[in-house]
Enzyme design. Structure first.
Site, PDB file in Angstrom:
ATOM      1  N   ASP A   1       0.856  -1.180   0.000  1.00 24.37           N
ATOM      2  CA  ASP A   1       0.000   0.000   0.000  1.00 24.37           C
ATOM      3  C   ASP A   1       0.899   1.238   0.000  1.00 24.37           C
ATOM      4  O   ASP A   1       1.488   1.589   1.030  1.00 24.37           O
ATOM      5  CB  ASP A   1      -0.910   0.005   1.225  1.00 24.37           C
ATOM      6  CG  ASP A   1      -1.928  -1.138   1.224  1.00 24.37           C
ATOM      7  OD1 ASP A   1      -1.624  -2.204   0.656  1.00 24.37           O
ATOM      8  OD2 ASP A   1      -3.008  -0.963   1.806  1.00 24.37           O
TER       9      ASP A   1
ATOM     10  N   LYS B   1      -9.890   0.251  -2.506  1.00 26.36           N
ATOM     11  CA  LYS B   1      -9.786  -0.034  -1.084  1.00 26.36           C
ATOM     12  C   LYS B   1     -10.163   1.230  -0.318  1.00 26.36           C
ATOM     13  O   LYS B   1      -9.584   2.290  -0.520  1.00 26.36           O
ATOM     14  CB  LYS B   1      -8.379  -0.477  -0.695  1.00 26.36           C
ATOM     15  CG  LYS B   1      -8.228  -0.736   0.812  1.00 26.36           C
ATOM     16  CD  LYS B   1      -6.847  -1.262   1.161  1.00 26.36           C
ATOM     17  CE  LYS B   1      -6.649  -1.369   2.672  1.00 26.36           C
ATOM     18  NZ  LYS B   1      -5.297  -1.884   3.033  1.00 26.36           N
TER      19      LYS B   1
ATOM     20  N   LYS C   1      -6.671   3.385  -3.355  1.00 28.25           N
ATOM     21  CA  LYS C   1      -7.061   3.360  -1.947  1.00 28.25           C
ATOM     22  C   LYS C   1      -7.337   4.776  -1.469  1.00 28.25           C
ATOM     23  O   LYS C   1      -6.581   5.700  -1.777  1.00 28.25           O
ATOM     24  CB  LYS C   1      -5.951   2.707  -1.132  1.00 28.25           C
ATOM     25  CG  LYS C   1      -6.183   2.661   0.375  1.00 28.25           C
ATOM     26  CD  LYS C   1      -5.032   1.921   1.057  1.00 28.25           C
ATOM     27  CE  LYS C   1      -5.114   2.009   2.567  1.00 28.25           C
ATOM     28  NZ  LYS C   1      -3.978   1.312   3.229  1.00 28.25           N
TER      29      LYS C   1
END
Length: 222
Positions: free
Chosen positions: A89, A182, A153
């Site tokens: 991430d 996400k 995300k």
């Protein structure tokens, strides 16, 4: 709805201990979460704790502010992969974004994608939607969707504003169907988790994962 498979069971506090990591992994295995997401120094430990489990090991890159050099992020990625991370991430360089340096952001993610995908890992790009305008979110969707990241995300969880239904809906409407979303930051109830999934989120980053699942199962008396 079974929310657990959507959840990245997350703990990213700077004073996280090995025992914290062990417990995080045990809970992820028990409840069937998609992944654990924890600081880079604990990736090797998490990988060992999750041995034999289907739960993935995720970690963060350039976290939480994103303004480390692109070369430093590439090194972080390489180290994380060497340590056993399945998913990464990465926080974008928000300073570059706010200064409209889109060519820099394109170059940054290009090198990150190469390092991640050649090792068959998953890249989630964190845009910190809570500090962006709608126009900036749309521009991120165009850039990162076109570059072929695996997930876009919403948030690190460190900004004042985390995931919102509006941001997820906006992202979904401007991303290719192949790019997943996400949502993370401020997800503390099963109701909000369900709403985010309904808005288009494919994964949820949660530190309150166990409480959310218990609420969904009706065992917390909500």
């Amino acid at each position: 709805m079974n929310i657990a498979p959507y959840i990245d069971h997350t703990m990213l506090k700077p004073v996280m201990t090995l025992e914290d990591a062990r417990n995080l992994c045990a809970e992820a295995t028990q409840y069937g979460f998609a992944a654990v997401c924890l600081p880079p120094p604990l990736v090797r430990n998490a990988k060992a704790f999750l041995d034999g489990s289907s739960v993935k090991t995720a970690t963060v890159i350039g976290f939480p502010f994103g303004y480390s050099a692109a070369k430093a992020k590439v090194f972080e990625v390489q180290q994380a992969i060497e340590d056993g991370a399945d998913e990464l991430d990465m926080v974008i360089n928000l300073v570059a974004l706010k200064n409209k340096a889109w060519s820099y952001l394109e170059g940054e993610v290009k090198h990150i994608i190469e390092a991640v995908h050649k090792n068959d890992r998953i890249l989630k790009v964190i845009i910190e939607s809570g500090v962006l305008t709608d126009a900036e979110i749309i521009e991120c969707c165009k850039l990162y969707g076109g570059m072929g990241v695996d997930f876009l995300k919403t948030s690190t969880g460190y900004a004042e504003k985390g995931a919102t239904l509006e941001a997820v809906q906006l992202m979904r409407s401007h991303l290719p169907s192949s790019i997943k979303i996400k949502a993370s930051g401020g997800i503390r109830t099963a109701q909000f988790a369900r709403q985010l999934i309904g808005a288009g989120a494919d994964r949820l980053g949660c530190s309150a994962s166990v409480a959310i699942v218990k609420e969904e199962q009706g065992t917390e008396g909500y």
